[in-house]
Design an enzyme around this catalytic site. Structure first.
Site, PDB file in Angstrom:
ATOM      1  CG  ASP A   1      65.153  19.075  13.257  1.00  0.00           C
ATOM      2  OD1 ASP A   1      65.652  19.445  14.347  1.00  0.00           O
ATOM      3  OD2 ASP A   1      64.590  19.859  12.474  1.00  0.00           O
TER       4      ASP A   1
ATOM      5  CG  HIS B   1      71.511  16.703  21.791  1.00  0.00           C
ATOM      6  ND1 HIS B   1      70.794  16.883  20.631  1.00  0.00           N
ATOM      7  CD2 HIS B   1      71.824  17.958  22.232  1.00  0.00           C
ATOM      8  CE1 HIS B   1      70.683  18.186  20.370  1.00  0.00           C
ATOM      9  NE2 HIS B   1      71.294  18.852  21.333  1.00  0.00           N
TER      10      HIS B   1
ATOM     11  CG  LEU C   1      75.126   0.317   7.545  1.00  0.00           C
ATOM     12  CD1 LEU C   1      74.138   0.676   6.425  1.00  0.00           C
ATOM     13  CD2 LEU C   1      74.406   0.424   8.887  1.00  0.00           C
TER      14      LEU C   1
HETATM   15  C1  FPP Z   1      68.886  18.142  16.026  1.00  0.00           C
HETATM   16  O1  FPP Z   1      67.912  18.371  17.013  1.00  0.00           O
HETATM   17  C2  FPP Z   1      69.996  17.333  16.552  1.00  0.00           C
HETATM   18  C3  FPP Z   1      71.308  17.734  16.624  1.00  0.00           C
HETATM   19  C4  FPP Z   1      71.763  19.047  16.170  1.00  0.00           C
HETATM   20  C5  FPP Z   1      72.358  16.880  17.216  1.00  0.00           C
HETATM   21  C6  FPP Z   1      72.255  15.413  16.914  1.00  0.00           C
HETATM   22  C7  FPP Z   1      73.257  14.721  17.740  1.00  0.00           C
HETATM   23  C8  FPP Z   1      73.113  13.520  18.300  1.00  0.00           C
HETATM   24  C9  FPP Z   1      71.927  12.648  18.121  1.00  0.00           C
HETATM   25  C10 FPP Z   1      74.199  13.015  19.222  1.00  0.00           C
HETATM   26  C11 FPP Z   1      75.533  12.679  18.632  1.00  0.00           C
HETATM   27  C12 FPP Z   1      75.487  11.829  17.441  1.00  0.00           C
HETATM   28  C13 FPP Z   1      76.051  10.614  17.210  1.00  0.00           C
HETATM   29  C14 FPP Z   1      75.964  10.111  15.839  1.00  0.00           C
HETATM   30  C15 FPP Z   1      76.694   9.756  18.221  1.00  0.00           C
HETATM   31  P1  FPP Z   1      67.680  19.865  17.552  1.00  0.00           P
HETATM   32  O2  FPP Z   1      68.550  20.050  18.744  1.00  0.00           O
HETATM   33  O3  FPP Z   1      67.883  20.844  16.442  1.00  0.00           O
HETATM   34  O4  FPP Z   1      66.172  19.784  17.972  1.00  0.00           O
HETATM   35  P2  FPP Z   1      65.096  20.993  17.969  1.00  0.00           P
HETATM   36  O5  FPP Z   1      64.949  21.434  16.529  1.00  0.00           O
HETATM   37  O6  FPP Z   1      63.863  20.330  18.498  1.00  0.00           O
HETATM   38  O7  FPP Z   1      65.635  22.049  18.871  1.00  0.00           O
END
Ligand code: FPP
Length: 240
Positions: free
Chosen positions: A16, A33, A127
């Site tokens: 997050d 991201h 893993l």
């Molecule tokens: C949460 O931060 C993150 C996500 C919903 C997306 C996570 C995705 C990736 C890291 C990329 C794809 C993954 C892989 C495994 C290749 P948020 O956007 O909710 O952050 P905020 O709460 O600060 O808005």
């Protein structure tokens, strides 16, 4: 690496804070991201090095479809690109990739990438990297209940035979141990529909750091915190 401290067999992470990280750096959300994928890379390597056997990452929840279309598309694109680009390195590191979540809703391209990465990395034995993608724990439990009900209706299972193991065996995580340690970055302290059944005896750790800033040192610190926890599973020990 041979470790003296207790190492969790299964670490699960709610990644997050990508959006907040992007804002802090004057960038667009999708750039958060992209930076988050760097953290994924670092943490996979660190987990394998420390002897963690399962690493589950919450990459996209069922609820995330409600985000702006451009952001959803950016995550899908990033997922496909990362999965293809990282495959040789994952194979080299002995990492097997497994995707959990509902496969409906995905484009043909995403489905192809999922099949490809699972197939390419299937021999990995160091893993298991589990990516929760279009995952919802409540939905997972509903699907398990339906599958069990079907077995009862067909006569393959008796109601009295249904126990905790039956439920576990019908979840998407059926072949894995429950998580020992669940980490959620960015200071938020909730599970958000992630591994609700499996988290029953997990230890929780909620660092303030945003996911793109979560590095090897942060991961090592999380393992340190875990090693100092006393896991009692509802029992009484000498200390209490
Ligand atoms: C949460 O931060 C993150 C996500 C919903 C997306 C996570 C995705 C990736 C890291 C990329 C794809 C993954 C892989 C495994 C290749 P948020 O956007 O909710 O952050 P905020 O709460 O600060 O808005």
């Amino acid at each position: 690496m041979s470790e003296q401290r207790a190492i969790p067999q299964h670490v699960a992470i709610i990644m997050d804070g990508n959006g907040r990280w992007a804002k802090q750096h004057g960038k667009e959300r999708y750039e958060g991201h992209i930076a988050g994928v760097e953290s994924v890379r670092r943490v996979v390597r660190a987990a394998a090095t420390h002897g963690v056997k399962y690493l589950t990452l919450y990459a996209f929840s069922t609820e995330n479809w409600g985000r702006p279309v451009a952001e959803v598309e950016a995550i899908m694109e990033l997922f496909c690109k990362s999965v293809v680009g990282e495959a040789p390195e994952l194979v080299k590191q002995g990492v097997k990739v497994k995707i959990i979540g509902e496969r409906s809703h995905f484009s043909a391209k995403v489905l192809e990438m999922i099949d490809q990465i699972e197939c390419t990395t299937k021999a990995g034995d160091k893993l298991t990297l589990v990516l929760a993608f279009n995952y919802s724990s409540r939905r997972e439990i509903v699907l398990a209940a339906q599958a069990i009900a079907e077995r009862v209706a067909s006569g393959a299972l008796r109601i009295e035979e249904i126990d905790e193991a039956t439920i576990s065996q019908h979840l998407m995580t059926a072949t894995m141990p429950d998580p020992d340690l669940i980490i959620r970055t960015s200071g938020e302290c909730r599970l958000s529909n992630f591994l609700l059944w499996q988290a029953s005896y997990a230890e929780f750790y909620f660092p303030e750091v945003l996911w793109p800033d979560f590095d090897e040192k942060e991961f090592d610190h999380a393992l340190e915190v875990y090693s100092q926890r006393e896991r009692r599973y509802g029992l009484v020990t000498e200390k209490n």
